[in-house]
Design an enzyme around this catalytic site. Structure first.
Site, short mmCIF file in Angstrom:
data_model
loop_
_atom_site.label_atom_id
_atom_site.label_comp_id
_atom_site.label_asym_id
_atom_site.label_seq_id
_atom_site.Cartn_x
_atom_site.Cartn_y
_atom_site.Cartn_z
CE1 TYR A 109 -38.16 9.57 -42.08
CE2 TYR A 109 -38.64 7.77 -42.90
CZ TYR A 109 -39.28 8.65 -41.74
OH TYR A 109 -40.11 8.31 -40.51
CD GLU A 198 -38.02 10.09 -37.88
OE1 GLU A 198 -39.20 10.07 -38.46
OE2 GLU A 198 -38.29 11.00 -36.62
#
Length: 387
Positions: A109, A198
């Protein structure tokens, strides 16, 4: 402003970030026209909606040939996807992104955002890719690291980049790719006025390459006037129709799930108004900031927007007169109320410039407008009025 995954990947690629090959289609017939741009028979179909959780809702499918691709695409177009972010009504799929499948070794991530409190660019990194980062933060916070970087046109230093990617334990070749990716994200933030980028997941493939497998980019609405190329990416199908109508009148409106409509000037005062409604046991139906100047037309538009929500049982208007004088606002409220013929209880609290004159206008209007002395009094009166 939000954009779709395929649009985010186009921007990432423009700035040199590694993305998988893919095509966006808006109707099933486009598959045959565009499919030759992809080299693999093993493909992934992704529904394009402004919400996470698509996979669990059936919005991501793996196919092994063109026939299966066409069949799955036809099924997905027009499908209503309900995820934890869409609400119970879900979102209709009106476009798809088809990309080459990846042989995934590891998932990570990575995100980059503007931290207003510190006035810095913040990078969040985690070894737990493909998962809800809030869940990771709550259950295994040791698997997340945060790095805050000062704004500078030459970008983050190698030392700062090394700190950002340290949790990934990359080898030297992987670090080179990751270093360029961090610079790309940083430059998008600066040059495009993005507020959030993101990458979830960022993947390491079996052949030792890094790719942004899924991407989300949000932009600062206040900067869109200088980015017409970003504004063109706006998909009105993904936005609440009432919020679109509000934006036409320069009203900041967000629909909520309660039954007390709110009209306030100033975002901070609007938040306080919603809080005190909740304090007295009810829920606000919306956030609505009319801004510093409210004409009769603007007040009328705001009231119509509030009343378009069938859940609204009463309205609380809370105005602090500064630039906008309370008597002018009161005239606007009275005129709009007569025009619209409001049938639900209406409580108005005025404070600030010419508030006494404004209160007299409301009290002598001949309308069933409930005048309040202060915010606490207003909240009590609207809650009582809708019982």
């Amino acid at each position: 402003m939000n954009i779709h995954e395929h649009q985010a990947k186009e921007i990432l690629e423009e700035f040199g970030a590694p993305v998988t090959s893919g095509i966006a289609i808006f109707k099933p017939q486009e598959i045959n026209e565009k499919i030759n741009k992809l080299k693999s028979d093993k493909l992934v179909i992704k529904a394009q909606i402004h919400a996470g959780g698509r996979g669990k809702a059936g919005g991501i499918k793996l196919v092994n040939n063109i026939q299966d691709l066409e069949n799955e695409a036809k099924k997905m177009f027009g499908k209503i996807l309900v995820t934890h972010q869409t609400g119970p009504g879900g979102k209709e799929v009106k476009r798809l992104y088809i990309e080459e499948a990846s042989n995934i070794s590891k998932e990570f991530y990575l995100s980059c955002l503007i931290d207003r409190e510190s006035a810095k660019i913040t990078f969040i990194s985690s070894t737990e890719g493909g998962m809800d980062i809030e869940k990771v933060a709550a259950e295994t916070p040791e698997k997340i690291i945060t790095n805050k970087i000062d704004f500078k046109y030459d970008g983050p230093s190698l030392k700062e980049i090394d700190s950002i990617i340290s949790i990934f334990k990359f080898d030297d070749n992987q670090k080179v790719i990751a270093c360029n990716l961090i610079k790309s994200l940083y430059n998008i933030i600066l040059e495009k006025d993005a507020s959030l980028i993101e990458i979830n997941p960022l993947i390491l493939t079996n052949d030792d390459n890094l790719f942004c497998l899924d991407a989300k980019i949000n932009f600062d609405d206040n900067s869109l006037y200088r980015h017409p190329e970003i504004l063109k990416l706006r998909d009105l199908n993904e936005e609440n129709p009432t919020e679109i109508e509000a934006s036409k009148h320069n009203l900041s409106y967000i629909k909520l799930d309660g039954n007390i409509g709110c009209m306030v000037n100033g975002a901070g005062l609007a938040m306080a108004t919603m809080d005190i409604i909740k304090l007295y046991g009810k829920e606000p139906a919306n956030f609505l900031d009319v801004g510093g100047g409210a004409s009769k037309e603007k007040v009328s538009a705001a009231l119509k927007i509030i009343l378009s929500d069938k859940n609204v049982k009463g309205i609380l208007i809370n105005i602090f007169g500064g630039i906008m004088k309370c008597d002018v606002l009161a005239h606007g409220v009275v005129d709009a109320a007569k025009e619209i013929k409001i049938k639900v209880p209406l409580v108005v609290r005025l404070a600030g410039t010419n508030f006494k004159e404004g209160k007299n206008i409301l009290d002598n209007s001949g309308l069933k407008i409930i005048s309040a002395e202060n915010l606490d009094d207003a909240a009590k009166k609207i809650v009582e009025a809708i019982k």
